[in-house]
Write a protein that holds these residues in place. Structure first.
Motif, mmCIF file in Angstrom:
data_model
loop_
_atom_site.group_PDB
_atom_site.id
_atom_site.type_symbol
_atom_site.label_atom_id
_atom_site.label_comp_id
_atom_site.label_asym_id
_atom_site.label_seq_id
_atom_site.Cartn_x
_atom_site.Cartn_y
_atom_site.Cartn_z
ATOM 1 N N ALA A 123 7.874 13.676 -2.870
ATOM 2 C CA ALA A 123 7.821 12.239 -2.612
ATOM 3 C C ALA A 123 8.926 11.536 -3.382
ATOM 4 O O ALA A 123 9.415 12.037 -4.393
ATOM 5 N N GLY A 124 9.282 10.340 -2.891
ATOM 6 C CA GLY A 124 10.332 9.564 -3.529
ATOM 7 C C GLY A 124 9.884 8.197 -3.995
ATOM 8 O O GLY A 124 10.704 7.419 -4.495
ATOM 9 N N LEU A 125 8.598 7.881 -3.833
ATOM 10 C CA LEU A 125 8.055 6.634 -4.356
ATOM 11 C C LEU A 125 6.552 6.772 -4.508
ATOM 12 O O LEU A 125 5.936 7.690 -3.960
ATOM 13 N N ILE A 126 5.962 5.834 -5.248
ATOM 14 C CA ILE A 126 4.522 5.790 -5.476
ATOM 15 C C ILE A 126 3.977 4.555 -4.779
ATOM 16 O O ILE A 126 4.398 3.443 -5.062
ATOM 17 N N LYS A 127 3.029 4.734 -3.860
ATOM 18 C CA LYS A 127 2.433 3.622 -3.123
ATOM 19 C C LYS A 127 1.044 3.313 -3.685
ATOM 20 O O LYS A 127 0.209 4.209 -3.826
ATOM 21 N N VAL A 128 0.812 2.050 -4.032
ATOM 22 C CA VAL A 128 -0.500 1.592 -4.454
ATOM 23 C C VAL A 128 -0.803 0.289 -3.719
ATOM 24 O O VAL A 128 0.027 -0.220 -2.975
ATOM 25 N N ALA A 129 -2.002 -0.258 -3.936
ATOM 26 C CA ALA A 129 -2.405 -1.438 -3.165
ATOM 27 C C ALA A 129 -3.247 -2.374 -4.015
ATOM 28 O O ALA A 129 -4.147 -1.943 -4.738
ATOM 29 N N GLY A 130 -2.953 -3.665 -3.902
ATOM 30 C CA GLY A 130 -3.771 -4.683 -4.542
ATOM 31 C C GLY A 130 -4.935 -5.080 -3.654
ATOM 32 O O GLY A 130 -5.057 -4.640 -2.512
ATOM 33 N N GLY A 131 -5.792 -5.924 -4.184
ATOM 34 C CA GLY A 131 -6.878 -6.499 -3.410
ATOM 35 C C GLY A 131 -6.494 -7.891 -2.922
ATOM 36 O O GLY A 131 -5.377 -8.363 -3.149
ATOM 37 N N PHE A 132 -7.410 -8.555 -2.263
ATOM 38 C CA PHE A 132 -7.146 -9.894 -1.747
ATOM 39 C C PHE A 132 -7.118 -10.886 -2.908
ATOM 40 O O PHE A 132 -8.111 -11.086 -3.596
ATOM 41 N N HIS A 133 -5.958 -11.471 -3.154
ATOM 42 C CA HIS A 133 -5.753 -12.426 -4.249
ATOM 43 C C HIS A 133 -6.080 -11.843 -5.623
ATOM 44 O O HIS A 133 -6.536 -12.570 -6.514
ATOM 45 N N GLY A 134 -5.855 -10.554 -5.820
ATOM 46 C CA GLY A 134 -6.127 -10.009 -7.131
ATOM 47 C C GLY A 134 -6.033 -8.505 -7.181
ATOM 48 O O GLY A 134 -5.575 -7.850 -6.247
ATOM 49 N N VAL A 135 -6.499 -7.945 -8.300
ATOM 50 C CA VAL A 135 -6.484 -6.505 -8.534
ATOM 51 C C VAL A 135 -7.905 -6.076 -8.867
ATOM 52 O O VAL A 135 -8.434 -6.421 -9.925
ATOM 53 N N ASP A 136 -8.542 -5.329 -7.960
ATOM 54 C CA ASP A 136 -9.909 -4.877 -8.212
ATOM 55 C C ASP A 136 -9.894 -3.611 -9.065
ATOM 56 O O ASP A 136 -8.830 -3.116 -9.457
ATOM 57 N N ALA A 137 -11.074 -3.081 -9.373
ATOM 58 C CA ALA A 137 -11.170 -1.932 -10.279
ATOM 59 C C ALA A 137 -10.450 -0.709 -9.720
ATOM 60 O O ALA A 137 -9.763 0.024 -10.463
ATOM 61 N N HIS A 138 -10.595 -0.448 -8.433
ATOM 62 C CA HIS A 138 -9.919 0.693 -7.820
ATOM 63 C C HIS A 138 -8.409 0.525 -7.897
ATOM 64 O O HIS A 138 -7.674 1.461 -8.253
ATOM 65 N N ALA A 139 -7.935 -0.672 -7.560
ATOM 66 C CA ALA A 139 -6.497 -0.925 -7.606
ATOM 67 C C ALA A 139 -5.956 -0.772 -9.025
ATOM 68 O O ALA A 139 -4.877 -0.209 -9.244
ATOM 69 N N ARG A 140 -6.703 -1.268 -10.005
ATOM 70 C CA ARG A 140 -6.265 -1.150 -11.391
ATOM 71 C C ARG A 140 -6.128 0.323 -11.789
ATOM 72 O O ARG A 140 -5.152 0.716 -12.420
ATOM 73 N N GLN A 141 -7.094 1.131 -11.416
ATOM 74 C CA GLN A 141 -7.037 2.542 -11.757
ATOM 75 C C GLN A 141 -5.819 3.211 -11.119
ATOM 76 O O GLN A 141 -5.108 3.987 -11.768
ATOM 77 N N ALA A 142 -5.574 2.910 -9.846
ATOM 78 C CA ALA A 142 -4.418 3.501 -9.167
ATOM 79 C C ALA A 142 -3.111 3.028 -9.781
ATOM 80 O O ALA A 142 -2.151 3.804 -9.916
ATOM 81 N N MET A 143 -3.055 1.756 -10.172
ATOM 82 C CA MET A 143 -1.820 1.220 -10.743
ATOM 83 C C MET A 143 -1.562 1.760 -12.143
ATOM 84 O O MET A 143 -0.403 1.988 -12.525
ATOM 85 N N VAL A 144 -2.604 1.965 -12.922
ATOM 86 C CA VAL A 144 -2.430 2.593 -14.237
ATOM 87 C C VAL A 144 -1.843 3.995 -14.059
ATOM 88 O O VAL A 144 -0.908 4.398 -14.766
ATOM 89 N N ALA A 145 -2.380 4.752 -13.102
ATOM 90 C CA ALA A 145 -1.850 6.091 -12.832
ATOM 91 C C ALA A 145 -0.420 6.026 -12.317
ATOM 92 O O ALA A 145 0.427 6.854 -12.692
ATOM 93 N N ALA A 146 -0.136 5.048 -11.455
ATOM 94 C CA ALA A 146 1.215 4.892 -10.918
ATOM 95 C C ALA A 146 2.208 4.579 -12.033
ATOM 96 O O ALA A 146 3.335 5.103 -12.060
ATOM 97 N N ALA A 147 1.809 3.701 -12.959
ATOM 98 C CA ALA A 147 2.695 3.363 -14.072
ATOM 99 C C ALA A 147 2.956 4.581 -14.944
ATOM 100 O O ALA A 147 4.088 4.818 -15.389
ATOM 101 N N THR A 148 1.924 5.379 -15.192
ATOM 102 C CA THR A 148 2.097 6.606 -15.972
ATOM 103 C C THR A 148 3.090 7.531 -15.279
ATOM 104 O O THR A 148 4.007 8.083 -15.920
ATOM 105 N N ALA A 149 2.920 7.700 -13.966
ATOM 106 C CA ALA A 149 3.820 8.570 -13.210
ATOM 107 C C ALA A 149 5.241 8.008 -13.187
ATOM 108 O O ALA A 149 6.220 8.762 -13.258
ATOM 109 N N HIS A 150 5.355 6.694 -13.087
ATOM 110 C CA HIS A 150 6.691 6.086 -13.142
ATOM 111 C C HIS A 150 7.379 6.390 -14.464
ATOM 112 O O HIS A 150 8.551 6.786 -14.503
ATOM 113 N N HIS A 151 6.667 6.201 -15.563
ATOM 114 C CA HIS A 151 7.284 6.424 -16.871
ATOM 115 C C HIS A 151 7.649 7.889 -17.080
ATOM 116 O O HIS A 151 8.588 8.198 -17.832
ATOM 117 N N MET A 152 6.959 8.795 -16.396
ATOM 118 C CA MET A 152 7.251 10.221 -16.527
ATOM 119 C C MET A 152 8.395 10.672 -15.621
ATOM 120 O O MET A 152 9.049 11.692 -15.912
#
Length: 301
Positions: A123-152
């Protein structure tokens, strides 16, 4: 050296060419029964129709668990000569079964990194998704993982904004709390909300701004596109704009489904934007900006 990671390997960013910065050749979801993008022949026909109009690259935002078919992407890239970029990451929870999410929940960052660095078709990018007008618990978990993968790895992060909303909350999390540079974030679906103030605020952050469509579900936003892009260009944000087709259903394909599909981006939208904003703007949005948005100083190589 900065490079775009395609399904056939890394290429210098300047070789990417005219790019559909957000689309799907393969996609399936329980939310779209009977409209799956899983026909390889139809995908090839759509890709060749885009290529005939001058298209040279497609960034596929289909994440894990949604029918990416990376082997078919590699075959299509070899046979058509098109640069294809695949995604890892995770969409909103509604696109998966609870069992699928439970299996992956504690492994996300490692799975993302493996897709980016170890998979036979990377893969060449990391795809994640926000919620409607915000970041729900699932989105937060995916984004934390995405940020970790980005930094690595250095990989860019592409974000589905639900109906074009929640950009501030996404950026606060990714770029504020999690220290992802704004220039490594691509915000998708901004055109689906007509709030130009929110679009300008997102632009001032330094993130890339993906205006993707049209689609049957969001066609009412199409006529606002030129106004939004004009405002952004006048405010000095031309170098952050990306354009994509975001073909998500079989019916939306041009070659086989009767929809506008990928060719619309070059057949209809490109000349319209050139007339309204000039050829320099179009070249930035279709060539120069994608080369910057999707390139990375990858680690490990």
């Amino acid at each position: 050296m900065s490079a775009v990671r395609t399904v056939l390997g890394d290429i210098p960013a300047e070789q990417l060419g005219v790019c559909d910065a957000h689309d799907h050749l393969f996609l399936r979801s329980p939310l779209l029964p009977g409209q799956e993008l899983d026909d390889a022949a139809a995908a090839e026909a759509e890709l060749r129709a885009f290529q005939e109009l001058g298209g040279r690259a497609v960034v596929q935002w289909t994440p894990r668990g949604m029918g990416r078919r990376r082997g078919e992407l590699a075959r299509l890239a070899r046979e058509t000569g098109t640069h294809l970029v695949a995604a890892t990451g995770l969409h909103q929870a509604v696109h998966y079964t609870p069992a699928h999410l439970e299996r992956a929940r504690d492994l996300l960052a490692g799975l993302f990194v493996a897709d980016l660095t170890l998979a036979p078709v990377r893969a060449g990018l990391i795809k994640v998704a926000g919620g409607f007008h915000g970041v729900d618990a699932h989105a937060r978990q995916a984004m934390v993982a995405a940020a970790t993968a980005h930094h690595m790895t250095g990989a860019p992060i592409a974000v589905h904004l639900e109906l074009g909303t929640g950009a501030r909350e996404v950026l606060d999390l990714l770029c504020g709390t999690l220290d992802v540079p704004p220039g490594r974030v691509v915000l998708g679906h901004l055109g689906r909300s007509p709030d130009i103030r929110a679009q300008l605020e997102a632009a001032r952050s330094g993130a890339f701004l993906a205006f993707d469509g049209p689609s049957r579900a969001h066609h009412a936003t199409d006529w606002r596109l030129v106004d939004s892009l004009t405002t952004l260009a006048e405010a000095g944000h031309t170098d952050q704009v990306l354009l994509g087709g975001d073909t998500t259903t079989a019916a939306a394909r041009a070659a086989t489904g009767g929809g506008p599909g990928m060719p619309y981006l070059l057949r209809t939208l490109r000349p319209a934007l050139a007339a309204a904003l000039g050829e320099e703007f179009v070249t930035s949005a279709l060539v120069t900006n994608p080369a910057r948005a999707f390139a990375a100083d990858w680690w490990p190589r």
